[in-house]
Design a protein around this motif. Structure first.
Motif, short mmCIF file in Angstrom:
data_model
loop_
_atom_site.label_atom_id
_atom_site.label_comp_id
_atom_site.label_asym_id
_atom_site.label_seq_id
_atom_site.Cartn_x
_atom_site.Cartn_y
_atom_site.Cartn_z
N ASN A 117 0.90 -1.32 -0.14
CA ASN A 117 0.09 0.01 -0.05
C ASN A 117 0.86 1.45 -0.29
O ASN A 117 2.00 1.35 0.29
CB ASN A 117 -0.97 0.12 1.06
CG ASN A 117 -0.31 -0.01 2.34
OD1 ASN A 117 0.86 0.28 2.57
ND2 ASN A 117 -0.84 -0.73 3.48
N LYS A 118 0.14 2.38 -0.23
CA LYS A 118 0.86 3.74 -0.29
C LYS A 118 1.51 3.96 1.02
O LYS A 118 2.63 4.70 0.82
CB LYS A 118 -0.18 4.88 -0.76
CG LYS A 118 -0.48 4.77 -2.06
CD LYS A 118 -1.23 6.06 -2.51
CE LYS A 118 -1.70 6.17 -3.91
NZ LYS A 118 -2.76 6.96 -4.05
N LYS A 119 1.01 3.51 1.94
CA LYS A 119 1.90 4.00 3.29
C LYS A 119 3.30 3.39 3.39
O LYS A 119 4.04 3.84 3.71
CB LYS A 119 0.84 3.52 4.52
CG LYS A 119 1.43 3.89 5.76
CD LYS A 119 0.21 3.59 6.72
CE LYS A 119 0.82 3.88 8.38
NZ LYS A 119 1.44 2.63 8.69
N HIS A 120 3.16 2.16 2.91
CA HIS A 120 4.36 1.40 2.86
C HIS A 120 5.35 2.11 1.94
O HIS A 120 6.66 2.29 2.26
CB HIS A 120 4.10 -0.24 2.52
CG HIS A 120 5.40 -0.74 2.31
ND1 HIS A 120 6.13 -1.38 3.31
CD2 HIS A 120 6.23 -0.95 1.31
CE1 HIS A 120 7.26 -2.21 2.82
NE2 HIS A 120 6.99 -1.83 1.41
N GLU A 123 6.90 5.39 3.38
CA GLU A 123 7.90 4.94 4.45
C GLU A 123 9.26 4.71 3.80
O GLU A 123 10.28 5.11 4.26
CB GLU A 123 7.52 3.69 5.21
CG GLU A 123 6.45 4.02 6.61
CD GLU A 123 5.74 2.82 6.99
OE1 GLU A 123 6.20 1.74 6.87
OE2 GLU A 123 4.79 3.02 7.82
N ARG A 140 8.30 14.08 0.43
CA ARG A 140 7.13 13.73 -0.09
C ARG A 140 6.87 14.40 -1.18
O ARG A 140 6.67 13.84 -2.24
CB ARG A 140 6.03 13.90 0.90
CG ARG A 140 4.73 13.44 0.48
CD ARG A 140 3.56 13.49 1.62
NE ARG A 140 3.39 14.57 2.28
CZ ARG A 140 2.96 15.81 1.71
NH1 ARG A 140 2.54 15.71 0.60
NH2 ARG A 140 2.81 16.86 2.62
#
Ligand code: SF4
Length: 335
Positions: A117-120, A123, A140
């Motif tokens: 997912n985008k969160k991973h 990170e 970012r």
């Protein structure tokens, strides 16, 4: 701060993503030289014999950067598309590099799994950007900008663009793309083989000089590839294999594509499976000429040139004597 990016393996695929990302962060990016004899020889000298040529050459690119930069970016790429895999050699690449080459600068070796997912992914992006700045917002935003460059590049590829044309002058590109060619050839192969001018022995330019229009699997859309692959009995789970096979199956049904060339690396398991399926399907389903060109560090250019020349002659002959004889020697119709 200087960050080196080796011009090997998936460099072409992600060149605009990582180069733009580091540059947006304020780092100086150094790309290794284009593949040449020294890079090949250096890579071959430090890798195990069993490694395929592109992996050996990647080692040569790392050696080219070793004394020029503060960091070298060697990501460990696990997968690119959902429920698909890429060659395990990509997962072990940083370890291979670190054990084979001495006196390296710091290696930036994040584990990247594009299907998570985008969160991973964010990170991981923070981890990579953290080598240049602690400013997470800047990291970012830099990545978002880089993603746009990457998307533009992918769109250009879909329109028939070749990475090696990037360095050419406008007129040369124009000439390469818009000659009134009538013969179209599908060139298949892993991107790091077909787009590397030295490794591929400039096959794209050679075919263009013979008046051929060259296309690759990257010039096909999902709508052209997916239906072909959905008809196979078993799912093809290698990302690049899927693309190559899908493009080949689609090309077999297209009248304006006159022949298929597969450029493979000696010892590559994926190439040997895909090339075999492409050959059998081409024989069974189409009349198109097909050749497999296999390369390793000992492959001689003269032999490849002879085969390309014979292949082009056959295509031209077939266009002039349409429907007379099949690629594999059987009569299609009598004159
Ligand atoms: S897919 Fe084949 S050519 Fe590519 S890295 Fe793996 S073994 Fe080498």
């Amino acid at each position: 701060m200087k960050i080196g990016i080796p011009r090997g393996l998936l460099y072409d695929h992600y060149q605009f993503l990582w180069k733009s990302f580091f540059e947006n962060l304020g780092a100086e990016v150094v790309i290794s030289q284009k593949t040449n004899k020294k890079i090949v020889d250096d890579g071959v000298a430090v890798t195990v014999d069993e490694a395929c040529l592109p992996v050996k050459v990647y080692h040569g690119h790392v050696m080219d950067l070793r004394d020029k930069v503060d960091f070298i970016f060697v990501p460990k790429i696990m997968s690119i598309h959902e429920k698909e895999y890429i060659c395990p050699k990509f997962c072990g690449l940083p370890e291979m590099i670190k054990t084979s080459i001495s006196n390296l600068p710091t290696i930036i070796d994040p584990t990247i799994d594009f299907i998570k997912n985008k969160k991973h992914l964010l990170e991981i992006v923070y981890e990579i950007g953290g080598y240049v700045t602690y400013d997470k917002r800047k990291i970012r935003l830099s990545f978002e900008e880089a993603l746009k460059s990457h998307q533009n590049y992918k769109n250009k590829m879909k329109q028939g663009f070749f990475p090696m044309d990037l360095d050419k002058k406008h007129e040369e590109k124009h000439e390469a793309k818009h000659k009134e060619d009538t013969q179209k050839i599908l060139l298949l192969g892993h991107p790091y083989n077909i787009y590397d001018e030295y490794l591929s022995m400039n096959i794209v330019e050679k075919l263009r000089k013979y008046g051929m229009t060259v296309i690759t699997q990257d010039h096909f859309s999902k709508d052209q590839i997916n239906p072909q692959m959905n008809e196979l009995q078993k799912k093809m789970f290698w990302t690049f294999g899927r693309k190559m096979l899908g493009a080949a199956l689609y090309a077999m049904e297209q009248e304006d594509i006159q022949g298929i060339i597969y450029l493979s690396s000696f010892g590559c398991g994926i190439d040997s499976v895909i090339a075999d399926i492409v050959e059998r399907r081409t024989r069974r389903n189409s009349k198109k000429p097909y050749i497999l060109l296999t390369m390793d560090e000992h492959t001689g250019e003269a032999g490849i040139d002879t085969r390309i020349e014979a292949f082009v002659d056959m295509i031209k002959w077939r266009v002039e004597n349409e429907n007379y004889v099949s690629t594999h020697g059987q009569y299609i119709s009598a004159r």
